[in-house]
Design a protein around this motif. Structure first.
Motif, mmCIF file in Angstrom:
data_model
loop_
_atom_site.group_PDB
_atom_site.id
_atom_site.type_symbol
_atom_site.label_atom_id
_atom_site.label_comp_id
_atom_site.label_asym_id
_atom_site.label_seq_id
_atom_site.Cartn_x
_atom_site.Cartn_y
_atom_site.Cartn_z
ATOM 1 N N VAL A 43 5.717 3.016 2.596
ATOM 2 C CA VAL A 43 6.424 2.650 3.820
ATOM 3 C C VAL A 43 5.384 2.428 4.912
ATOM 4 O O VAL A 43 4.487 3.256 5.099
ATOM 5 N N CYS A 44 5.486 1.316 5.646
ATOM 6 C CA CYS A 44 4.434 0.994 6.608
ATOM 7 C C CYS A 44 4.999 0.393 7.887
ATOM 8 O O CYS A 44 6.132 -0.114 7.920
ATOM 9 N N ASP A 45 4.176 0.459 8.931
ATOM 10 C CA ASP A 45 4.537 -0.133 10.213
ATOM 11 C C ASP A 45 3.256 -0.495 10.960
ATOM 12 O O ASP A 45 2.197 0.103 10.718
ATOM 13 N N PHE A 46 3.366 -1.465 11.876
ATOM 14 C CA PHE A 46 2.207 -1.967 12.605
ATOM 15 C C PHE A 46 2.565 -2.195 14.073
ATOM 16 O O PHE A 46 3.706 -2.500 14.395
ATOM 17 N N GLU A 47 1.559 -2.036 14.928
ATOM 18 C CA GLU A 47 1.693 -2.383 16.339
ATOM 19 C C GLU A 47 0.546 -3.321 16.700
ATOM 20 O O GLU A 47 -0.489 -3.341 16.025
ATOM 21 N N TYR A 48 0.724 -4.069 17.791
ATOM 22 C CA TYR A 48 -0.182 -5.184 18.064
ATOM 23 C C TYR A 48 -0.724 -5.190 19.482
ATOM 24 O O TYR A 48 -0.133 -4.627 20.409
ATOM 25 N N LYS A 49 -1.849 -5.862 19.615
ATOM 26 C CA LYS A 49 -2.446 -6.163 20.913
ATOM 27 C C LYS A 49 -2.516 -7.680 21.042
ATOM 28 O O LYS A 49 -2.922 -8.363 20.097
ATOM 29 N N PHE A 50 -2.118 -8.198 22.187
ATOM 30 C CA PHE A 50 -2.119 -9.641 22.388
ATOM 31 C C PHE A 50 -3.544 -10.141 22.652
ATOM 32 O O PHE A 50 -4.278 -9.560 23.460
#
Length: 299
Positions: A43-50
């Motif tokens: 199970v995975c999740d990601f967050e981002y930088k513009f």
């Protein structure tokens, strides 16, 4: 002649019923095997930088960008200008003998300690380690996360793991719980679905995560991405059990998830304040046997 036709029709009907029974038996046996055989999920999740400078160079360069209808091109910063700022994943293993899975300690990586390439390599290595028979679980991953992973792998010259090679949103190596749970209903947010069934989610408002990344508030970012994985894991286990793919003790599994998360992130506000108390309460409720009667005040 009429008698012969009637006999043939009767035989065909009997044969059809026999085939149907055999098919149903085969399907039932297969479902049982899938529910009791070894199963592995990541199970995975990601967050981002513009990547704002790159986007502004494209959108507001010397030559204004317009679409075919003469309108200014998309001003929203879309996925080709997203940089992976944080990733978290957790491996859940069912050995086929127990309804309590083995929960690995979650992995959380952010740009505070790693480069984007480090994060990609770490995640890809984790997928390679579980093998192609294991399945990758996301919430809404097919809508953005997988596009960014493939794009950044191409950008950084990395090879994709087997789980990301099939670009079909229905690839057998992956389950997008947002798509699977909704089917043809409206797709909903992770915290929206979780709130509907009483599962803790999102220590920070979803719209705040980008600001937390840009403000370098990495402890909050780490807590957020870890929380998303934990919530997605609970939803995933419930979904997989409901569809007959696994047999799972929901309450003890939730406590195992909480303990695994605390082992890695002992200061996690989300785990300490929200998730573990919730899991503990569910476990206590499950320990009660029979009906619970409450005395009502006399009128």
């Amino acid at each position: 002649m009429t008698d012969n036709i009637h006999t043939i029709a009767t035989d065909l009907a009997a044969w059809e019923r026999t085939l149907e029974r055999q098919a149903n038996a085969w399907l039932a046996a297969r479902a049982q095997d899938e529910a009791t055989g070894p199963r592995v999920f990541l199970v995975c999740d990601f967050e981002y930088k513009f990547r704002r400078e790159a986007h502004e160079a494209w959108a507001y360069g010397r030559e204004p960008k317009y679409d075919q209808r003469g309108r200014r091109k998309e001003e929203k910063i879309r996925w080709p200008f997203h940089m992976i700022a944080a990733a978290a994943w957790m491996v859940v293993r069912f050995d086929g003998q127990s309804d309590l899975p083995e929960i690995s300690e979650p992995v959380v990586m952010t740009l505070a300690d790693y480069t984007e390439t480090d994060i990609l390599r770490g995640f890809f290595d984790a997928l390679d380690a579980i093998g192609r028979d294991a399945r990758m679980l996301t919430w809404g991953g097919e809508a953005r996360d997988l596009a960014v992973l493939r794009y950044q792998a191409s950008r950084h010259g990395l090879s994709l793991p087997a789980h990301l090679l099939d670009t079909s949103p229905h690839a057998r190596e992956r389950i997008d719980l947002c798509r699977s749970t909704a089917v043809q209903a409206d797709a909903v947010h992770l915290d929206e679905y979780a709130a509907g069934c009483g599962i803790p989610a999102k220590p920070s408002p979803p719209e705040a995560i980008g600001k937390l990344v840009e403000a370098d508030k990495w402890n909050d970012v780490k807590d957020h991405v870890l929380a998303d994985v934990m919530t997605t894991t609970i939803i995933g286990l419930r979904w997989l059990a409901a569809t007959g793919e696994i047999c799972c003790d929901r309450e003890r599994s939730a406590m195992a998830i909480a303990d695994a998360a605390l082992a890695v992130c002992p200061d996690s506000a989300f785990v300490i304040r929200d998730f573990k108390p919730w899991a503990r309460d569910r476990l206590r409720e499950a320990a009660l046997r029979g009906n619970v009667y409450r005395m009502e005040q006399a009128a």
